[in-house]
Design a protein around this motif. Structure first.
Motif, PDB file in Angstrom:
ATOM      1  N   ASP A  30       0.806  -1.218   0.000  1.00 29.69           N
ATOM      2  CA  ASP A  30       0.000   0.000   0.000  1.00 29.69           C
ATOM      3  C   ASP A  30       0.839   1.268   0.000  1.00 29.69           C
ATOM      4  OD1 ASP A  30       0.740  -0.941   2.650  1.00 29.69           O
ATOM      5  OD2 ASP A  30      -0.371   0.786   3.423  1.00 29.69           O
ATOM      6  N   ILE A  31       2.151   1.171   0.157  1.00 29.10           N
ATOM      7  CA  ILE A  31       2.988   2.374   0.260  1.00 29.10           C
ATOM      8  C   ILE A  31       3.323   2.914  -1.124  1.00 29.10           C
ATOM      9  CG2 ILE A  31       4.013   1.658   2.441  1.00 29.10           C
ATOM     10  CD1 ILE A  31       6.555   0.928   0.804  1.00 29.10           C
ATOM     11  N   ARG A  32       3.861   4.125  -1.126  1.00 26.83           N
ATOM     12  CA  ARG A  32       4.402   4.752  -2.327  1.00 26.83           C
ATOM     13  C   ARG A  32       5.787   5.277  -1.986  1.00 26.83           C
ATOM     14  NH1 ARG A  32       3.810  10.098  -4.254  1.00 26.83           N
ATOM     15  NH2 ARG A  32       2.260  10.477  -2.628  1.00 26.83           N
ATOM     16  N   ILE A  33       6.727   5.165  -2.906  1.00 26.95           N
ATOM     17  CA  ILE A  33       8.094   5.628  -2.689  1.00 26.95           C
ATOM     18  C   ILE A  33       8.421   6.718  -3.693  1.00 26.95           C
ATOM     19  CG2 ILE A  33      10.543   4.987  -2.809  1.00 26.95           C
ATOM     20  CD1 ILE A  33       9.806   2.252  -1.772  1.00 26.95           C
ATOM     21  N   GLU A  34       8.970   7.819  -3.213  1.00 29.64           N
ATOM     22  CA  GLU A  34       9.434   8.904  -4.075  1.00 29.64           C
ATOM     23  C   GLU A  34      10.915   9.123  -3.830  1.00 29.64           C
ATOM     24  OE1 GLU A  34       7.260  12.520  -3.844  1.00 29.64           O
ATOM     25  OE2 GLU A  34       5.335  11.618  -4.388  1.00 29.64           O
ATOM     26  N   LEU A  35      11.692   9.065  -4.893  1.00 28.59           N
ATOM     27  CA  LEU A  35      13.125   9.291  -4.782  1.00 28.59           C
ATOM     28  C   LEU A  35      13.422  10.774  -4.939  1.00 28.59           C
ATOM     29  CD1 LEU A  35      12.797   6.237  -5.699  1.00 28.59           C
ATOM     30  CD2 LEU A  35      15.132   6.438  -6.522  1.00 28.59           C
ATOM     31  N   GLU A  36      14.400  11.245  -4.173  1.00 30.27           N
ATOM     32  CA  GLU A  36      14.811  12.629  -4.294  1.00 30.27           C
ATOM     33  C   GLU A  36      15.497  12.847  -5.640  1.00 30.27           C
ATOM     34  OE1 GLU A  36      14.717  15.346  -1.283  1.00 30.27           O
ATOM     35  OE2 GLU A  36      13.009  14.125  -1.883  1.00 30.27           O
ATOM     36  N   ARG A  37      15.284  14.013  -6.213  1.00 30.96           N
ATOM     37  CA  ARG A  37      15.897  14.363  -7.496  1.00 30.96           C
ATOM     38  C   ARG A  37      17.415  14.318  -7.370  1.00 30.96           C
ATOM     39  NH1 ARG A  37      17.746  19.397  -9.318  1.00 30.96           N
ATOM     40  NH2 ARG A  37      17.715  19.676 -11.585  1.00 30.96           N
ATOM     41  N   ILE A  38      18.092  13.850  -8.426  1.00 34.27           N
ATOM     42  CA  ILE A  38      19.549  13.801  -8.406  1.00 34.27           C
ATOM     43  C   ILE A  38      20.132  14.524  -9.613  1.00 34.27           C
ATOM     44  CG2 ILE A  38      19.644  11.606  -7.179  1.00 34.27           C
ATOM     45  CD1 ILE A  38      20.521  10.391  -9.953  1.00 34.27           C
ATOM     46  N   VAL A  39      21.320  15.073  -9.435  1.00 33.29           N
ATOM     47  CA  VAL A  39      22.112  15.640 -10.507  1.00 33.29           C
ATOM     48  C   VAL A  39      23.432  14.895 -10.490  1.00 33.29           C
ATOM     49  CG1 VAL A  39      23.249  17.707 -11.387  1.00 33.29           C
ATOM     50  CG2 VAL A  39      21.011  17.888 -10.272  1.00 33.29           C
ATOM     51  N   PRO A  40      23.951  14.479 -11.659  1.00 33.83           N
ATOM     52  CA  PRO A  40      25.190  13.699 -11.663  1.00 33.83           C
ATOM     53  C   PRO A  40      26.354  14.467 -11.067  1.00 33.83           C
ATOM     54  CG  PRO A  40      24.615  14.440 -13.883  1.00 33.83           C
ATOM     55  CD  PRO A  40      23.438  14.734 -13.002  1.00 33.83           C
ATOM     56  N   THR A  41      27.035  13.854 -10.101  1.00 38.21           N
ATOM     57  CA  THR A  41      28.177  14.506  -9.450  1.00 38.21           C
ATOM     58  C   THR A  41      29.389  13.590  -9.404  1.00 38.21           C
ATOM     59  OG1 THR A  41      27.530  13.692  -7.264  1.00 38.21           O
ATOM     60  CG2 THR A  41      26.638  15.823  -7.958  1.00 38.21           C
ATOM     61  N   THR A  77      24.611   8.088  -5.949  1.00 33.82           N
ATOM     62  CA  THR A  77      23.373   8.710  -6.367  1.00 33.82           C
ATOM     63  C   THR A  77      22.179   8.093  -5.669  1.00 33.82           C
ATOM     64  OG1 THR A  77      23.141   7.149  -8.183  1.00 33.82           O
ATOM     65  CG2 THR A  77      24.312   9.190  -8.641  1.00 33.82           C
ATOM     66  N   MET A  78      21.079   8.821  -5.704  1.00 35.00           N
ATOM     67  CA  MET A  78      19.805   8.362  -5.155  1.00 35.00           C
ATOM     68  C   MET A  78      19.896   7.854  -3.727  1.00 35.00           C
ATOM     69  SD  MET A  78      17.883   6.323  -8.213  1.00 35.00           S
ATOM     70  CE  MET A  78      18.172   6.699  -9.923  1.00 35.00           C
ATOM     71  N   PRO A  79      20.595   8.529  -2.847  1.00 36.50           N
ATOM     72  CA  PRO A  79      20.650   8.006  -1.477  1.00 36.50           C
ATOM     73  C   PRO A  79      19.393   8.306  -0.674  1.00 36.50           C
ATOM     74  CG  PRO A  79      21.908  10.028  -1.621  1.00 36.50           C
ATOM     75  CD  PRO A  79      21.429   9.720  -3.020  1.00 36.50           C
ATOM     76  N   PHE A  80      18.595   9.307  -1.079  1.00 37.48           N
ATOM     77  CA  PHE A  80      17.458   9.738  -0.279  1.00 37.48           C
ATOM     78  C   PHE A  80      16.135   9.395  -0.971  1.00 37.48           C
ATOM     79  CE2 PHE A  80      20.942  12.750   0.589  1.00 37.48           C
ATOM     80  CZ  PHE A  80      21.126  12.460   1.933  1.00 37.48           C
ATOM     81  N   PHE A  81      15.171   8.941  -0.175  1.00 34.57           N
ATOM     82  CA  PHE A  81      13.845   8.671  -0.719  1.00 34.57           C
ATOM     83  C   PHE A  81      12.809   8.803   0.384  1.00 34.57           C
ATOM     84  CE2 PHE A  81      15.340   4.580   0.816  1.00 34.57           C
ATOM     85  CZ  PHE A  81      14.214   3.986   1.371  1.00 34.57           C
ATOM     86  N   TRP A  82      11.562   9.007  -0.021  1.00 35.36           N
ATOM     87  CA  TRP A  82      10.429   9.127   0.895  1.00 35.36           C
ATOM     88  C   TRP A  82       9.572   7.873   0.822  1.00 35.36           C
ATOM     89  CZ3 TRP A  82       9.495  13.142   4.249  1.00 35.36           C
ATOM     90  CH2 TRP A  82      10.254  14.309   4.064  1.00 35.36           C
ATOM     91  N   ILE A  83       9.142   7.398   1.968  1.00 34.86           N
ATOM     92  CA  ILE A  83       8.128   6.350   2.045  1.00 34.86           C
ATOM     93  C   ILE A  83       6.830   7.026   2.481  1.00 34.86           C
ATOM     94  CG2 ILE A  83       7.376   4.232   3.170  1.00 34.86           C
ATOM     95  CD1 ILE A  83      10.266   3.488   3.584  1.00 34.86           C
ATOM     96  N   ILE A  84       5.807   6.886   1.654  1.00 38.22           N
ATOM     97  CA  ILE A  84       4.542   7.568   1.896  1.00 38.22           C
ATOM     98  C   ILE A  84       3.436   6.534   2.032  1.00 38.22           C
ATOM     99  CG2 ILE A  84       2.887   9.222   0.955  1.00 38.22           C
ATOM    100  CD1 ILE A  84       5.266  10.424  -0.616  1.00 38.22           C
ATOM    101  N   GLY A  85       2.658   6.635   3.091  1.00 34.21           N
ATOM    102  CA  GLY A  85       1.566   5.694   3.335  1.00 34.21           C
ATOM    103  C   GLY A  85       1.240   5.640   4.815  1.00 34.21           C
ATOM    104  N   ASP A  86       0.307   4.778   5.173  1.00 30.20           N
ATOM    105  CA  ASP A  86      -0.049   4.610   6.581  1.00 30.20           C
ATOM    106  C   ASP A  86       1.091   3.922   7.319  1.00 30.20           C
ATOM    107  OD1 ASP A  86      -2.513   5.748   6.107  1.00 30.20           O
ATOM    108  OD2 ASP A  86      -3.478   3.815   5.695  1.00 30.20           O
ATOM    109  N   ASP A  87       1.528   4.518   8.421  1.00 24.91           N
ATOM    110  CA  ASP A  87       2.597   3.966   9.247  1.00 24.91           C
ATOM    111  C   ASP A  87       3.841   3.627   8.424  1.00 24.91           C
ATOM    112  OD1 ASP A  87       3.912   3.134  11.519  1.00 24.91           O
ATOM    113  OD2 ASP A  87       3.073   1.109  11.464  1.00 24.91           O
TER     114      ASP A  87
END
Length: 222
Positions: free
Chosen positions: A25-36, A40-50
């Motif tokens: 039931d969750i949704r995951i959103e990854l933080e935007r990245i720019v090549p450095t 990469t992609m170390p941060f993300f959001w977990i969205i949903g109940d609990d």
């Protein structure tokens, strides 16, 4: 010429997909990245109940070493991933100098919107994904020069401001860029940036919500 590609990936073709088998039931959103050249992609959001209960789960995928919970908001839980090995689509994007504009996933799969420096880079990206047995479906591909501006009666400056704000996450919740940062990128004042965004949004909304009526084909006096 920059090229934007929207990709659809199966759940299993990105390491964090394992979380959906635990909580579909969750949704995951990854933080935007720019090549450095760094991880990469170390941060993300977990969205949903609990969502915090999902962040504490140990992922067994070989690419994921650990997941750390950084904080909670009313919108979800912010997490940081430590990748344990090279490989995976996140490293391929970095190697090709691509910018991740948006990425999110649910139990139906992953949607990535990626900006590549040119068409040649998209070819190298496809070849690298084939070598890594990463499958994806291209949903849409376009270049910024082909984005319609006449349809919305936008000026080049208004379109540039809107694209910059969208890419930077200015319209996302939680907001990922401030008006001052948008202005700095455009090399204008915050007041000027605000004006371009407001006028540009007004024209887009006006054209979208109130499109011109189709001519009836009946002339006056008929």
């Amino acid at each position: 010429m920059n090229v934007v590609v929207e990709l659809r990936l199966p759940i299993c073709d990105f390491a964090l997909g394992e979380l959906f088998s635990i909580r579909p039931d969750i949704r995951i959103e990854l933080e935007r990245i720019v090549p450095t050249g760094e991880q990469t992609m170390p941060f993300f959001w977990i969205i949903g109940d609990d969502p915090a209960s999902v962040a504490d789960v140990t992922v067994t995928d070989s690419l994921v070493d650990s997941i750390e919970t950084l904080g909670e908001t009313e919108n979800g839980v912010l997490c940081r991933t430590k990748w344990s090995a090279d490989g995976g689509i996140h490293n391929i994007l970095t190697e090709q100098g691509a910018t991740l504009l948006h990425a999110e996933g649910n139990r139906d799969g992953w949607l990535f919107r990626v900006r590549f420096p040119d068409h040649e880079t998209t070819t190298r990206f496809r070849e690298a994904c084939d070598d890594a047995s990463i499958s994806y479906e291209v949903r849409r591909i376009y270049s910024f020069s082909n984005l319609p501006i006449q349809q919305y009666d936008l000026t080049e400056e208004q379109r540039e401001a809107l694209v910059t704000a969208l890419e930077s996450g200015y319209f996302r919740v939680p907001r990922e860029a401030s008006l001052s940062e948008i202005a700095e990128t455009l090399d204008i004042s915050p007041q000027a940036a605000s004006g371009r965004l407001r006028r540009g949004l007004e024209r887009v909304l006006d054209s979208t919500l109130f499109p011109p009526e189709e001519p009836s084909g009946v002339s006056e006096g008929s």
